[in-house]
Design an enzyme around this catalytic site. Sequence first.
Site, PDB file in Angstrom:
ATOM      1  N   ASN A 131      57.086  58.472  -0.116  1.00  0.00           N
ATOM      2  CA  ASN A 131      57.899  58.063   1.035  1.00  0.00           C
ATOM      3  C   ASN A 131      59.198  57.501   0.473  1.00  0.00           C
ATOM      4  O   ASN A 131      59.227  56.385  -0.026  1.00  0.00           O
ATOM      5  CB  ASN A 131      57.138  56.993   1.837  1.00  0.00           C
ATOM      6  N   TRP A 132      60.247  58.323   0.542  1.00  0.00           N
ATOM      7  CA  TRP A 132      61.516  57.888  -0.053  1.00  0.00           C
ATOM      8  C   TRP A 132      62.218  56.838   0.788  1.00  0.00           C
ATOM      9  O   TRP A 132      63.178  56.228   0.343  1.00  0.00           O
ATOM     10  CB  TRP A 132      62.457  59.089  -0.225  1.00  0.00           C
ATOM     11  N   LYS A 133      61.778  56.645   2.011  1.00  0.00           N
ATOM     12  CA  LYS A 133      62.441  55.711   2.936  1.00  0.00           C
ATOM     13  C   LYS A 133      63.937  56.051   3.027  1.00  0.00           C
ATOM     14  O   LYS A 133      64.297  57.221   2.951  1.00  0.00           O
ATOM     15  CB  LYS A 133      62.203  54.257   2.516  1.00  0.00           C
ATOM     16  N   HIS A 168      54.452  53.949  10.317  1.00  0.00           N
ATOM     17  CA  HIS A 168      54.691  53.119   9.127  1.00  0.00           C
ATOM     18  C   HIS A 168      55.025  51.698   9.577  1.00  0.00           C
ATOM     19  O   HIS A 168      55.688  51.505  10.599  1.00  0.00           O
ATOM     20  CB  HIS A 168      55.844  53.725   8.309  1.00  0.00           C
ATOM     21  N   GLU A 184      57.131  49.682   8.616  1.00  0.00           N
ATOM     22  CA  GLU A 184      58.576  49.417   8.778  1.00  0.00           C
ATOM     23  C   GLU A 184      59.064  49.938  10.124  1.00  0.00           C
ATOM     24  O   GLU A 184      59.946  49.334  10.742  1.00  0.00           O
ATOM     25  CB  GLU A 184      59.346  50.040   7.601  1.00  0.00           C
ATOM     26  N   GLU A 230      47.781  51.041   4.644  1.00  0.00           N
ATOM     27  CA  GLU A 230      48.846  50.355   3.912  1.00  0.00           C
ATOM     28  C   GLU A 230      48.905  48.893   4.338  1.00  0.00           C
ATOM     29  O   GLU A 230      49.571  48.559   5.336  1.00  0.00           O
ATOM     30  CB  GLU A 230      50.197  51.012   4.218  1.00  0.00           C
ATOM     31  N   GLY A 260      56.028  47.326  -0.924  1.00  0.00           N
ATOM     32  CA  GLY A 260      57.321  46.960  -1.484  1.00  0.00           C
ATOM     33  C   GLY A 260      57.348  45.574  -2.102  1.00  0.00           C
ATOM     34  O   GLY A 260      58.401  45.046  -2.434  1.00  0.00           O
ATOM     35  N   SER A 317      52.518  49.375  -3.089  1.00  0.00           N
ATOM     36  CA  SER A 317      52.798  49.114  -4.503  1.00  0.00           C
ATOM     37  C   SER A 317      51.923  49.925  -5.454  1.00  0.00           C
ATOM     38  O   SER A 317      51.503  49.435  -6.510  1.00  0.00           O
ATOM     39  CB  SER A 317      52.699  47.616  -4.811  1.00  0.00           C
ATOM     40  N   GLY A 364      55.824  54.447  -2.032  1.00  0.00           N
ATOM     41  CA  GLY A 364      57.227  54.207  -1.739  1.00  0.00           C
ATOM     42  C   GLY A 364      58.055  54.156  -3.009  1.00  0.00           C
ATOM     43  O   GLY A 364      58.452  55.184  -3.564  1.00  0.00           O
ATOM     44  N   GLY A 365      58.283  52.941  -3.513  1.00  0.00           N
ATOM     45  CA  GLY A 365      59.192  52.735  -4.646  1.00  0.00           C
ATOM     46  C   GLY A 365      58.932  53.652  -5.833  1.00  0.00           C
ATOM     47  O   GLY A 365      59.873  54.232  -6.398  1.00  0.00           O
TER      48      GLY A 365
END
Length: 255
Positions: free
Chosen positions: A9-11, A96, A98, A168, A174, A214, A235-236
């Site tokens: 997930n590149w966001k 998600h 976010e 999640e 994150g 994470s 993500g990251g």
Amino acid sequence: MRSKIAAGNWKMNKTYSEGMELVEALKNGPQAGGDDWVILGTPAIHLKDAVTATQDMPRMKVAAQNCHYEASGAFTGELSVSMLQSIGVQCVILGHSERRQYFKETDEVIAKKVKAVIDGGLTPIFCCGEPLHIREEGWHVRFVKGQLEKGIFGLSAEDFSKLVIAYEPIWAIGTGVTASTEQAQEMHGELRKLIADKYGAEMADATSILYGGSVKPSNAAALFSQPDVDGGLVGGASLKAETFIPIIEAMNDQA
Ligand code: PEP
């Protein structure tokens, strides 16, 4: 058939050229085998060219990070399922935390999106997970059960069989804090029990449930080795080939 999946997930990260460079690097890396998948959840600007770039990669799919549930209309800034489908996007990340937190998406809105995505022939990656205070208060399983009941348990069995779930925990997204393997397995096992109660054991066994929060090269193997963890939504660590490739390898090692 339950698939193992490494989904990125590149966001809201990467310019067009940065994103396409990452797609190329991943094409040259290890691929998923068998029934398993690598999924690239890119921003909207990359979707079409990421689909084109990966069309000769049989175990790679491209995911949008959101869509609207209406077919078309006056919804400035939104993308419909048929628009995504028209450029070959295969999956959509939905619910998600976010999106829930910053864009006030409710369980009801997410349920409509899930249904629209399935009706459009795409795969929803349905995200659920509890905030820290709920875990600390000890009712995380009940909280996530509520998200499932409102978000996806209204689906017919046929529709349900087409989705992927990502657990999640919000406190792990994150933050660098990862759920322990025991915490991840506990919740994934509970999720599978809830699916079995609602749709039967065969459906529970066939549903891919990803862990997100994470995930990194250093913890992916331990998390993915849990019996009810079928890979990760990342993500990251999905933003660089050197951190996402070891995660793909960790998924492949479990296959
Ligand atoms: C995510 O965006 O879904 C996520 C899990 O992020 P991170 O891996 O950075 O915690």
